[in-house]
Motif scaffolding. Structure first.
Motif, short mmCIF file in Angstrom:
data_model
loop_
_atom_site.label_atom_id
_atom_site.label_comp_id
_atom_site.label_asym_id
_atom_site.label_seq_id
_atom_site.Cartn_x
_atom_site.Cartn_y
_atom_site.Cartn_z
N UNK A 96 0.83 -1.21 0.00
CA UNK A 96 0.00 0.00 0.00
C UNK A 96 0.86 1.26 0.00
N UNK A 97 2.15 1.07 -0.20
CA UNK A 97 3.09 2.18 -0.22
C UNK A 97 4.49 1.66 0.00
N UNK A 98 5.40 2.55 0.38
CA UNK A 98 6.79 2.15 0.58
C UNK A 98 7.44 3.08 1.59
N UNK A 99 8.57 2.61 2.13
CA UNK A 99 9.33 3.39 3.10
C UNK A 99 10.81 3.33 2.75
N UNK A 100 11.50 4.44 2.94
CA UNK A 100 12.94 4.53 2.66
C UNK A 100 13.72 4.39 3.97
N UNK A 101 15.04 4.21 3.88
CA UNK A 101 15.85 4.00 5.08
C UNK A 101 15.79 5.14 6.10
N UNK A 102 15.54 6.37 5.62
CA UNK A 102 15.47 7.50 6.55
C UNK A 102 14.08 7.69 7.14
N UNK B 263 27.30 7.04 1.66
CA UNK B 263 27.98 7.89 0.68
C UNK B 263 27.53 9.34 0.76
N UNK B 264 28.41 10.23 0.34
CA UNK B 264 28.09 11.65 0.22
C UNK B 264 27.37 11.88 -1.10
N UNK B 265 26.18 12.47 -1.04
CA UNK B 265 25.38 12.69 -2.25
C UNK B 265 25.28 14.15 -2.64
N UNK B 266 25.67 15.05 -1.77
CA UNK B 266 25.51 16.47 -2.03
C UNK B 266 26.25 16.88 -3.30
N UNK B 267 25.52 17.60 -4.17
CA UNK B 267 26.06 18.14 -5.43
C UNK B 267 26.51 17.08 -6.42
N UNK B 268 26.02 15.86 -6.28
CA UNK B 268 26.38 14.79 -7.22
C UNK B 268 25.21 14.45 -8.14
N UNK C 278 12.55 6.00 -2.39
CA UNK C 278 14.01 6.09 -2.49
C UNK C 278 14.46 7.47 -2.94
N UNK C 279 13.85 7.99 -4.00
CA UNK C 279 14.34 9.26 -4.54
C UNK C 279 13.98 10.44 -3.63
N UNK C 280 12.88 10.34 -2.91
CA UNK C 280 12.58 11.42 -1.96
C UNK C 280 13.61 11.46 -0.84
N UNK C 281 14.06 10.29 -0.41
CA UNK C 281 15.13 10.25 0.59
C UNK C 281 16.42 10.82 0.01
N UNK C 282 16.73 10.49 -1.23
CA UNK C 282 17.93 11.02 -1.88
C UNK C 282 17.86 12.54 -1.99
N UNK C 283 16.71 13.07 -2.33
CA UNK C 283 16.55 14.52 -2.50
C UNK C 283 16.90 15.28 -1.22
N UNK C 284 16.70 14.66 -0.09
CA UNK C 284 17.01 15.33 1.18
C UNK C 284 18.50 15.57 1.36
N UNK C 285 19.32 14.87 0.56
CA UNK C 285 20.77 15.01 0.67
C UNK C 285 21.33 16.06 -0.29
N UNK C 286 20.47 16.79 -0.97
CA UNK C 286 20.84 17.91 -1.84
C UNK C 286 21.78 17.51 -2.99
N UNK C 287 21.40 16.51 -3.76
CA UNK C 287 22.21 16.17 -4.94
C UNK C 287 22.08 17.25 -6.01
N UNK C 288 23.00 17.23 -6.96
CA UNK C 288 22.89 18.15 -8.10
C UNK C 288 21.73 17.74 -9.00
#
Length: 212
Positions: free
Chosen positions: A66-72, A117-122, A140-150
């Motif tokens: 019914x949905x999903x959850x990310x590691x954060x 891993x460091x995701x900022x600006x990548x 997954x991608x919403x969790x990634x977005x919180x790390x401020x990738x490029x």
């Protein structure tokens, strides 16, 4: 388009991702996304790491979610299914807590003591062996977005068109090789060989791949 196996799919997918190789990292979703991500990372000559979202199973039908959850702890819900199944806030919290514990167990199993891993600006390329509804990838991608990738790129060998459209609202780019416009969809139908993977196979690929 039919792929021999996940690694064949990864090699083909990598050719579409070369433009993103500068300052990039590949995050694969275990288990099935790891062989795909391994080949992408190897071709792009960039690090490979993991992101481990999981579906939130419907109690009466655990194979469905019914949905999903990310590691954060980022949660994405299919609100229509939540209402249809009559799930309460308490139900969602309980199931989310159980699934998050399993995510953390898998993270320890796969990563050991290796730092995140460091995701900022990548350029972050998130890879799986296919999309179904897309909710797990969205978590997954919403969790990634919180790390401020490029930039965030979702890359999959196969997907229904509806899931691509859903993901396009979330990320900078969705790269799919076989996008099915209509009809019943199954990831496995796009592969000649689609075996279940063990934790040992996942760890072996991670240990062979470039690291951050």
């Amino acid at each position: 388009m039919i792929f021999r196996d996940r690694r064949d799919a990864g090699r083909r997918l990598a050719e579409r991702l070369l433009i993103y190789r500068h300052n990039a990292i590949v995050l694969a979703i275990p288990r099935g996304g790891v062989p795909v991500g391994y080949e992408v990372a190897r071709r792009l000559e960039v690090p490979l790491d993991l992101i481990i979202p999981r579906k939130l199973p419907i109690p009466s039908d655990p194979e469905a979610g019914f949905g999903a959850i990310a590691p954060d702890g980022t949660i994405v819900l299919n609100e229509r299914l939540v209402a249809y199944c009559g799930l309460s806030v308490g139900d969602i919290e309980r199931i989310s807590k159980e699934v998050l514990a399993e995510i953390r167990r898998r993270a320890r199993e796969y990563r050991g003591d290796r730092p995140l891993p460091e995701l900022k600006n990548k350029n972050v390329i998130v890879v799986d062996d296919g999309l179904a509804s897309g909710y797990t990838m969205i978590a997954a991608v919403r969790a990634v977005m919180r790390e401020h990738p490029k930039r965030v790129i979702v890359a999959v060998p196969c997907s229904p068109e509806s899931s691509v459209e859903r993901l396009e609202k979330e990320v900078d780019e969705v790269v799919g090789l076989a996008v099915q416009p209509y009809g019943p969809f199954a990831v496995a139908s796009y592969y000649e060989s689609f075996p279940d993977l063990s934790d040992e196979e996942v760890k072996a690929l991670i240990n062979q791949a470039p690291v951050t």
